[in-house]
Design a protein around this motif. Structure first.
Motif, PDB file in Angstrom:
ATOM      1  N   ASP A 161       0.994  -1.281  -0.170  1.00 63.48           N
ATOM      2  CA  ASP A 161      -0.143  -0.173  -0.004  1.00 63.48           C
ATOM      3  C   ASP A 161       0.777   1.237   0.021  1.00 63.48           C
ATOM      4  O   ASP A 161       0.313   2.287   0.089  1.00 63.48           O
ATOM      5  N   GLY A 162       2.302   1.053   0.010  1.00 64.06           N
ATOM      6  CA  GLY A 162       3.043   2.358  -0.058  1.00 64.06           C
ATOM      7  C   GLY A 162       3.754   2.533   1.275  1.00 64.06           C
ATOM      8  O   GLY A 162       4.648   3.541   1.340  1.00 64.06           O
ATOM      9  N   GLU A 163       3.306   2.148   2.412  1.00 62.32           N
ATOM     10  CA  GLU A 163       3.704   2.532   3.678  1.00 62.32           C
ATOM     11  C   GLU A 163       5.363   1.911   3.821  1.00 62.32           C
ATOM     12  O   GLU A 163       5.532   0.910   3.117  1.00 62.32           O
ATOM     13  N   GLU A 164       6.031   2.791   4.254  1.00 63.26           N
ATOM     14  CA  GLU A 164       7.384   2.318   4.397  1.00 63.26           C
ATOM     15  C   GLU A 164       7.575   1.255   5.393  1.00 63.26           C
ATOM     16  O   GLU A 164       7.046   1.391   6.512  1.00 63.26           O
ATOM     17  N   ILE A 165       8.359   0.294   5.332  1.00 67.11           N
ATOM     18  CA  ILE A 165       8.654  -0.706   6.203  1.00 67.11           C
ATOM     19  C   ILE A 165       9.717  -0.071   7.127  1.00 67.11           C
ATOM     20  O   ILE A 165      10.904   0.570   6.939  1.00 67.11           O
ATOM     21  N   THR A 167      11.859  -1.599   9.297  1.00 70.42           N
ATOM     22  CA  THR A 167      13.337  -2.103   9.085  1.00 70.42           C
ATOM     23  C   THR A 167      13.422  -2.803   7.860  1.00 70.42           C
ATOM     24  O   THR A 167      12.663  -3.587   7.582  1.00 70.42           O
ATOM     25  N   LEU A 168      14.443  -2.120   7.141  1.00 67.90           N
ATOM     26  CA  LEU A 168      14.546  -2.890   5.738  1.00 67.90           C
ATOM     27  C   LEU A 168      14.803  -4.281   5.832  1.00 67.90           C
ATOM     28  O   LEU A 168      15.915  -4.983   6.414  1.00 67.90           O
ATOM     29  N   PRO A 169      14.123  -5.142   5.141  1.00 69.18           N
ATOM     30  CA  PRO A 169      14.018  -6.552   5.117  1.00 69.18           C
ATOM     31  C   PRO A 169      15.275  -6.910   4.383  1.00 69.18           C
ATOM     32  O   PRO A 169      15.855  -6.444   3.591  1.00 69.18           O
ATOM     33  N   GLU A 170      15.762  -8.174   4.608  1.00 72.62           N
ATOM     34  CA  GLU A 170      16.662  -8.958   3.979  1.00 72.62           C
ATOM     35  C   GLU A 170      16.216  -9.170   2.428  1.00 72.62           C
ATOM     36  O   GLU A 170      14.959  -9.598   2.345  1.00 72.62           O
ATOM     37  N   THR A 171      16.819  -9.005   1.674  1.00 69.34           N
ATOM     38  CA  THR A 171      16.711  -8.988   0.316  1.00 69.34           C
ATOM     39  C   THR A 171      15.924 -10.463  -0.047  1.00 69.34           C
ATOM     40  O   THR A 171      16.702 -11.466   0.059  1.00 69.34           O
ATOM     41  N   PHE A 172      14.855 -10.443  -0.856  1.00 71.66           N
ATOM     42  CA  PHE A 172      14.524 -11.682  -1.318  1.00 71.66           C
ATOM     43  C   PHE A 172      15.122 -11.943  -2.849  1.00 71.66           C
ATOM     44  O   PHE A 172      15.348 -11.097  -3.503  1.00 71.66           O
ATOM     45  N   HIS A 173      15.379 -13.139  -3.069  1.00 76.60           N
ATOM     46  CA  HIS A 173      16.171 -13.177  -4.252  1.00 76.60           C
ATOM     47  C   HIS A 173      15.016 -14.458  -5.132  1.00 76.60           C
ATOM     48  O   HIS A 173      14.456 -15.221  -4.477  1.00 76.60           O
ATOM     49  N   TYR A 174      14.801 -14.280  -6.358  1.00 79.62           N
ATOM     50  CA  TYR A 174      13.795 -15.242  -6.953  1.00 79.62           C
ATOM     51  C   TYR A 174      14.113 -15.569  -8.388  1.00 79.62           C
ATOM     52  O   TYR A 174      14.966 -14.865  -9.051  1.00 79.62           O
ATOM     53  N   GLY A 175      13.547 -16.855  -8.689  1.00 77.59           N
ATOM     54  CA  GLY A 175      13.598 -17.321 -10.150  1.00 77.59           C
ATOM     55  C   GLY A 175      12.318 -17.354 -10.698  1.00 77.59           C
ATOM     56  O   GLY A 175      11.107 -16.934 -10.062  1.00 77.59           O
ATOM     57  N   VAL A 176      12.054 -17.527 -11.917  1.00 75.11           N
ATOM     58  CA  VAL A 176      10.530 -17.495 -12.524  1.00 75.11           C
ATOM     59  C   VAL A 176      10.686 -18.909 -13.330  1.00 75.11           C
ATOM     60  O   VAL A 176      11.460 -19.682 -13.576  1.00 75.11           O
ATOM     61  N   ALA A 177       9.685 -19.263 -14.053  1.00 75.06           N
ATOM     62  CA  ALA A 177       9.595 -20.215 -14.752  1.00 75.06           C
ATOM     63  C   ALA A 177       9.473 -20.121 -16.334  1.00 75.06           C
ATOM     64  O   ALA A 177       9.486 -18.891 -16.762  1.00 75.06           O
ATOM     65  N   CYS A 178       9.819 -20.994 -17.182  1.00 73.03           N
ATOM     66  CA  CYS A 178       9.939 -20.678 -18.639  1.00 73.03           C
ATOM     67  C   CYS A 178       9.388 -21.959 -19.280  1.00 73.03           C
ATOM     68  O   CYS A 178       9.419 -23.074 -18.817  1.00 73.03           O
ATOM     69  N   TYR A 179       9.295 -21.819 -20.598  1.00 75.51           N
ATOM     70  CA  TYR A 179       8.718 -23.006 -21.579  1.00 75.51           C
ATOM     71  C   TYR A 179       9.086 -23.151 -22.750  1.00 75.51           C
ATOM     72  O   TYR A 179       8.874 -22.659 -23.777  1.00 75.51           O
ATOM     73  N   PRO A 180      10.101 -24.169 -22.690  1.00 73.59           N
ATOM     74  CA  PRO A 180      10.794 -24.625 -23.927  1.00 73.59           C
ATOM     75  C   PRO A 180       9.673 -24.837 -25.098  1.00 73.59           C
ATOM     76  O   PRO A 180       9.978 -24.892 -26.299  1.00 73.59           O
TER      77      PRO A 180
END
Length: 317
Positions: A161-165, A167-180
């Motif tokens: 909603d735009g509210e500031e956190i 304490t800055l959280p630990e960064t999330f890392h992520y992958g995604v799906a793909c389709y040969p």
């Protein structure tokens, strides 16, 4: 270490796999035993699927049926935490648009942050069984890239909603799906690749493929992705063929092709046991060829196939 760090630090092809949370009302014991079966092959990370609620029909005493919305496999976050605590392996819960509001996604991110779980696989997810086409929750995300943007904002220190956190959280890392073999809803391969490029540009550090049985389709897909400027690791997703019924179920469910060489061998089988043996040998050969081509990791879809995957891993790792 994040998944991308684990992959980059591994000089050889890594081993990883995906599991499903237990069905509602079922304990976690069987799942932990499955992980123990695969643990000797040094999995670098384990994915845990997430499942949206769906309608089920329960009989009533008067012979009528009651429609109820329920989640058959709850507990993704808890399962991830339990695996991390017991085995010390990097875990990757799936985060979906499908069936979840941005607020619910945000609460999941907060829970994961408290647990020290910071790797995610970001997916749109499938439509509900009662839907003709995908429909997001009210105010929810229609595409994986919108979910990425929410996670990026969270990483930057802002709630949805735009509210500031505070304490800055630990960064999330992520992958995604793909389709040969192209996502079923994409009009063509070029458009499908365009959206993968958008997801990578938005922050995805790697992509894992839908299952496939023809390595040449994977190799062509990677080549096209590189020409399109996609440089992140593209991890092949593999599942051994196991039953005669899968000749029709896999193409229908996952919108993939079975190579005729595999299909003809399976059609000649008299029972599931013979089909499973053909599938295992096919998968072993697939893996050996992928490893020879230097793929960063092979990711196994384990549903119903843990023991077979252990036999395959013993041959190729």
């Amino acid at each position: 270490m994040s998944v991308i760090d684990l992959i980059n630090a591994e000089p050889n092809t890594a081993f990883s796999f995906e599991i499903l949370p237990p069905l509602k009302g079922t304990g976690i014991g069987r799942l932990l035993k499955d992980i123990e079966t695969l643990q000797p092959y040094n999995p670098k990370y384990i994915n845990i699927t997430t499942h949206r609620s769906e309608y089920i029909y329960r009989p009533k005493p008067n012979g009528m049926f009651c429609r109820k919305l329920t989640r058959r496999r709850p507990g993704t976050v808890a399962v991830a935490a339990a695996i991390k605590a017991k085995f010390g392996i990097t875990v990757i819960p799936h985060i979906l648009c499908s069936g979840y509001t941005p607020e619910e996604i945000e609460y999941t991110l907060i829970d994961l942050q408290f647990l020290g779980i910071t790797d995610l696989l970001v997916l749109r997810g499938d439509k509900a069984p009662h839907q003709k086409s995908f429909v997001p929750e009210e105010g929810g995300h229609s595409h994986a890239i919108e979910l990425e943007q929410q996670i990026n904002r969270y990483n930057q220190g802002f709630f949805h909603d735009g509210e500031e956190i505070g304490t800055l959280p630990e960064t999330f890392h992520y992958g995604v799906a793909c389709y040969p073999e192209k996502h079923e809803e994409s009009p063509n391969e070029d458009r499908d690749l365009y959206w993968l490029k958008q997801k990578v540009d938005a922050g995805a550090e790697y992509a894992v493929t839908q299952m496939f049985f023809d390595n040449q389709k994977y190799f062509r897909f990677v080549e096209r992705a590189r020409k399109a400027g996609i440089t992140v690791p593209i991890i092949p997703g593999i599942k051994p063929f196991r039953t005669l019924k899968q000749l029709s179920v896999l193409p229908r469910t996952f919108k993939i092709d079975l190579p005729e060489a595999l299909a003809s061998e399976v059609r000649a089988c008299k029972d599931d046991e013979a089909a499973a043996e053909i599938g295992k040998e096919w998968c072993i050969n697939q893996c050996r060829e992928l490893i020879a081509h230097g793929v960063p990791s092979i990711h196994f879809y384990t549903s119903g196939a843990v023991n077979t995957i252990a036999e395959i891993a013993k041959e190729v790792y």
